[in-house]
Design an enzyme around this catalytic site. Structure first.
Site, mmCIF file in Angstrom:
data_model
loop_
_atom_site.group_PDB
_atom_site.id
_atom_site.type_symbol
_atom_site.label_atom_id
_atom_site.label_comp_id
_atom_site.label_asym_id
_atom_site.label_seq_id
_atom_site.Cartn_x
_atom_site.Cartn_y
_atom_site.Cartn_z
ATOM 1 N N ARG A 115 12.152 -19.164 -11.972
ATOM 2 C CA ARG A 115 12.899 -17.585 -12.411
ATOM 3 C C ARG A 115 12.260 -16.852 -13.246
ATOM 4 O O ARG A 115 12.663 -15.963 -13.712
ATOM 5 C CB ARG A 115 14.266 -18.093 -13.092
ATOM 6 N N LYS B 140 6.726 -2.902 -9.024
ATOM 7 C CA LYS B 140 6.915 -3.286 -7.837
ATOM 8 C C LYS B 140 6.375 -4.519 -7.239
ATOM 9 O O LYS B 140 4.876 -4.503 -7.089
ATOM 10 C CB LYS B 140 6.615 -1.984 -6.813
ATOM 11 N N GLU C 52 -4.080 8.603 -3.151
ATOM 12 C CA GLU C 52 -2.858 8.405 -4.101
ATOM 13 C C GLU C 52 -3.047 8.887 -5.293
ATOM 14 O O GLU C 52 -2.159 9.627 -5.820
ATOM 15 C CB GLU C 52 -2.918 6.952 -4.318
ATOM 16 N N LYS D 40 1.984 8.290 -13.214
ATOM 17 C CA LYS D 40 2.952 7.285 -12.829
ATOM 18 C C LYS D 40 3.651 6.742 -13.916
ATOM 19 O O LYS D 40 4.885 6.319 -13.629
ATOM 20 C CB LYS D 40 2.227 6.256 -11.944
ATOM 21 N N GLU E 9 13.530 2.812 -9.068
ATOM 22 C CA GLU E 9 13.525 3.803 -7.894
ATOM 23 C C GLU E 9 14.912 3.979 -7.712
ATOM 24 O O GLU E 9 15.523 3.914 -6.542
ATOM 25 C CB GLU E 9 12.790 3.229 -6.881
ATOM 26 N N ARG F 272 11.555 8.039 -8.902
ATOM 27 C CA ARG F 272 10.389 7.316 -8.511
ATOM 28 C C ARG F 272 9.989 7.526 -6.917
ATOM 29 O O ARG F 272 8.901 7.344 -6.557
ATOM 30 C CB ARG F 272 10.576 5.826 -8.778
ATOM 31 N N ASN G 137 6.742 8.423 -2.909
ATOM 32 C CA ASN G 137 6.616 8.192 -1.487
ATOM 33 C C ASN G 137 6.139 9.341 -0.795
ATOM 34 O O ASN G 137 6.262 9.324 0.398
ATOM 35 C CB ASN G 137 7.601 7.418 -1.121
ATOM 36 N N HIS H 150 4.389 9.508 2.521
ATOM 37 C CA HIS H 150 4.692 8.169 3.324
ATOM 38 C C HIS H 150 5.534 8.188 4.593
ATOM 39 O O HIS H 150 5.495 7.311 5.315
ATOM 40 C CB HIS H 150 5.199 7.015 2.188
ATOM 41 N N HIS I 129 3.997 6.140 7.484
ATOM 42 C CA HIS I 129 4.555 4.953 8.096
ATOM 43 C C HIS I 129 4.676 5.084 9.614
ATOM 44 O O HIS I 129 4.325 3.961 10.268
ATOM 45 C CB HIS I 129 6.041 4.490 7.459
ATOM 46 N N HIS J 30 -3.968 2.541 4.666
ATOM 47 C CA HIS J 30 -2.636 3.131 4.231
ATOM 48 C C HIS J 30 -2.791 4.343 3.514
ATOM 49 O O HIS J 30 -2.393 5.354 3.779
ATOM 50 C CB HIS J 30 -1.982 2.242 3.013
HETATM 51 P P1 NAD Z 1 -6.217 -4.602 -0.485
HETATM 52 O O1 NAD Z 1 -5.796 -5.212 -1.658
HETATM 53 O O2 NAD Z 1 -6.329 -5.065 0.782
HETATM 54 O O3 NAD Z 1 -7.854 -4.417 -0.950
HETATM 55 C C1 NAD Z 1 -8.648 -3.672 0.053
HETATM 56 C C2 NAD Z 1 -9.863 -4.382 0.365
HETATM 57 O O4 NAD Z 1 -10.662 -4.271 -0.375
HETATM 58 C C3 NAD Z 1 -9.644 -6.026 0.586
HETATM 59 O O5 NAD Z 1 -10.491 -6.686 1.441
HETATM 60 C C4 NAD Z 1 -10.040 -6.446 -0.818
HETATM 61 O O6 NAD Z 1 -10.398 -7.723 -0.905
HETATM 62 C C5 NAD Z 1 -11.402 -5.588 -1.125
HETATM 63 N N1 NAD Z 1 -11.664 -5.443 -2.513
HETATM 64 C C6 NAD Z 1 -10.843 -5.419 -3.510
HETATM 65 N N2 NAD Z 1 -11.463 -5.154 -4.744
HETATM 66 C C7 NAD Z 1 -12.543 -4.860 -4.233
HETATM 67 C C8 NAD Z 1 -14.027 -4.759 -5.000
HETATM 68 N N3 NAD Z 1 -14.065 -4.351 -6.380
HETATM 69 N N4 NAD Z 1 -15.029 -4.366 -4.222
HETATM 70 C C9 NAD Z 1 -14.943 -4.747 -3.058
HETATM 71 N N5 NAD Z 1 -13.931 -4.910 -2.220
HETATM 72 C C10 NAD Z 1 -12.693 -5.071 -2.902
HETATM 73 O O7 NAD Z 1 -5.727 -3.010 -0.509
HETATM 74 P P2 NAD Z 1 -5.349 -2.133 -1.711
HETATM 75 O O8 NAD Z 1 -5.586 -0.862 -1.048
HETATM 76 O O9 NAD Z 1 -5.915 -2.445 -2.837
HETATM 77 O O10 NAD Z 1 -3.748 -2.379 -1.782
HETATM 78 C C11 NAD Z 1 -2.877 -2.090 -0.601
HETATM 79 C C12 NAD Z 1 -1.504 -2.801 -0.907
HETATM 80 O O11 NAD Z 1 -1.079 -2.145 -2.088
HETATM 81 C C13 NAD Z 1 -0.587 -2.863 0.188
HETATM 82 O O12 NAD Z 1 -0.073 -4.074 0.515
HETATM 83 C C14 NAD Z 1 0.498 -1.762 -0.282
HETATM 84 O O13 NAD Z 1 1.808 -2.104 0.179
HETATM 85 C C15 NAD Z 1 0.367 -2.123 -1.866
HETATM 86 N N6 NAD Z 1 0.805 -1.174 -2.962
HETATM 87 C C16 NAD Z 1 1.575 -1.454 -4.020
HETATM 88 C C17 NAD Z 1 2.140 -0.483 -4.450
HETATM 89 C C18 NAD Z 1 3.194 -1.003 -5.827
HETATM 90 O O14 NAD Z 1 3.599 -0.085 -6.440
HETATM 91 N N7 NAD Z 1 3.143 -2.029 -6.010
HETATM 92 C C19 NAD Z 1 1.839 0.854 -4.567
HETATM 93 C C20 NAD Z 1 0.828 1.242 -3.449
HETATM 94 C C21 NAD Z 1 0.382 0.209 -2.514
HETATM 95 N N1 GLY Z 2 3.760 3.378 -4.944
HETATM 96 C C1 GLY Z 2 5.066 3.808 -5.117
HETATM 97 C C2 GLY Z 2 5.786 3.227 -6.525
HETATM 98 O O1 GLY Z 2 5.297 2.291 -7.173
HETATM 99 O O2 GLY Z 2 6.960 3.609 -6.320
#
Ligand code: NAD
Ligand code: GLY
Length: 348
Positions: free
Chosen positions: A112, A134, A176, A214, A224, A228, A232, A235, A239, A252
């Site tokens: 939990r 998130k 971003e 942020k 949100e 917040r 997006n 986005h 999408h 992305h």
């Molecule tokens: P990712 O986590 O897939 O990383 C991209 C690639 O880079 C992967 O292959 C990873 O292994 C590699 N990598 C990581 N660190 C590295 C490093 N230091 N050197 C070399 N390679 C490295 O992608 P991302 O762009 O980091 O994140 C995208 C994800 O984040 C999506 O799933 C998206 O939904 C999520 N996201 C979440 C929020 C949130 O607020 N929670 C906001 C934006 C995006």
């Molecule tokens: N990436 C959008 C949020 O965190 O709200």
């Protein structure tokens, strides 16, 4: 008969985000670092020199958005049960946004809810995903449709990790950063116009400003309910582009860059933004080789796809549009003709 449970409570979820070279992280409990083979191969030894704990385990899940799923969550949870983690134990998310989101989600449901720490290693996760709580995973119905708001106990952002990041991943993170500046911080955007983010010191400053922007938004609207959602920006279009290209053509952040450019065109059409301001945004995106255009095969299909977004309400689409640079508006009454006219400009 009626029984009332008074549950009004003020919960303090505050935490600190450290943007500096990682020093020691002393943890007096059982800890699991959750990562993937790529990040582990590149940087785990660096992290292990710095984390001190009672007992330490490493859990790895496969790398990639396609593994941001229930199976990976099960892998994490089973490992925690096998090692008898309890409610005082701590998880460390060590990787990009995929790892961060999944580890946060696993932490939110294990017994939990237990604590977790974010140590983001991509630019995108350092400036956006690791901040704000998130968490989640994908399923057959779409991206991030299962999850929870679960704030980390701390975020450690060490720009050193970015030294191994491929160029395109770097650009995706820049998109971003630009998003954050255009929507909420004109002065930050002006900084970006003359900044060279390939310079380590300048990049660190941009990360700091992005995270601060942020953090201010999240502090006002953690779950949100309104403001917040402005994060997006770009986005809605992104999408559809990601869907049309089956998530194969663009990262992305790259799709978000295109989405912001299209959103800006709509904002110009509606008199929210001047053409010269839209061009300034375009220039910053182009400086980091981000894609800024897209061929729309069928404009009507593209428009209808807005309504298929699982997160949009059935009948309305909310467009998040810049209100000049440093301002943002969320509008759900934009005429279809105006949107179509903008989309036509991208028609193949
Ligand atoms: P990712 O986590 O897939 O990383 C991209 C690639 O880079 C992967 O292959 C990873 O292994 C590699 N990598 C990581 N660190 C590295 C490093 N230091 N050197 C070399 N390679 C490295 O992608 P991302 O762009 O980091 O994140 C995208 C994800 O984040 C999506 O799933 C998206 O939904 C999520 N996201 C979440 C929020 C949130 O607020 N929670 C906001 C934006 C995006
Ligand atoms: N990436 C959008 C949020 O965190 O709200």
């Amino acid at each position: 008969m009626q029984v009332h449970i008074p549950l009004k409570q003020v919960i303090d979820n505050s935490y600190d985000i450290f943007i500096e070279q990682l020093s020691q992280i002393p943890l007096e409990t059982k800890v699991a670092i959750v990562t993937n083979p790529k990040v582990a191969g590149l940087h785990l030894s660096y992290l292990l020199e710095r984390v001190k704990s009672k007992e330490l385990y490493i859990i790895t899940v496969p790398d990639g958005e396609e593994y941001k799923n229930q199976q990976s969550i099960d892998t994490i949870l089973e490992s925690l049960f096998n090692h008898k983690f309890n409610r005082k134990s701590i998880l460390i998310a060590f990787g990009g946004g995929v790892i961060g989101d999944m580890v946060g989600y696993a932490a939110s449901i294990y017994q939990r809810g237990i604590d977790f720490i974010q140590i983001p290693t991509t630019l995108l996760s350092q400036v956006d995903a690791s901040v704000g709580g998130k968490t989640g995973m994908n399923n057959n119905y779409g991206k991030n449709l299962i999850g929870a708001f679960h704030q980390p106990k701390a975020v450690y952002i060490d720009p050193y990790f970015l030294s191994t990041l491929p160029g395109r991943e770097f650009g995706a993170g820049v998109a971003e950063i630009v998003k954050m500046a255009v929507t909420f911080n004109e002065e930050f955007f002006t900084f970006l116009e003359s900044a060279n983010l390939h310079d380590t010191k300048v990049l660190q400053e941009a990360i700091k400003r992005s995270v601060q922007t942020k953090a201010d938004v999240v502090a006002q609207d953690e779950k949100e309910r309104g403001l917040r959602a402005a994060l997006n920006y770009g986005h809605t279009f992104a999408h559809v582009i990601e869907n049309e290209t089956q998530y194969k053509t663009y990262l992305h952040g790259e799709a978000v860059a295109i989405g912001m450019v299209i959103a800006n065109k709509l904002a110009v059409k509606l008199g929210l933004m001047q053409e010269s301001e839209a061009n300034r945004v375009l220039k910053v995106l182009q400086k980091y080789n981000l894609p800024t255009t897209y061929e729309i095969a069928d404009v009507e299909n593209f428009y209808q796809a807005f309504f298929l977004d699982k997160k949009s309400s059935d009948a309305t689409i909310t467009f998040i549009l810049p209100d000049g640079i440093g301002g943002v508006k969320m509008l759900d009454d934009i005429q279809k003709e105006d949107v179509i006219a903008v989309l036509e400009e991208y028609s193949a």
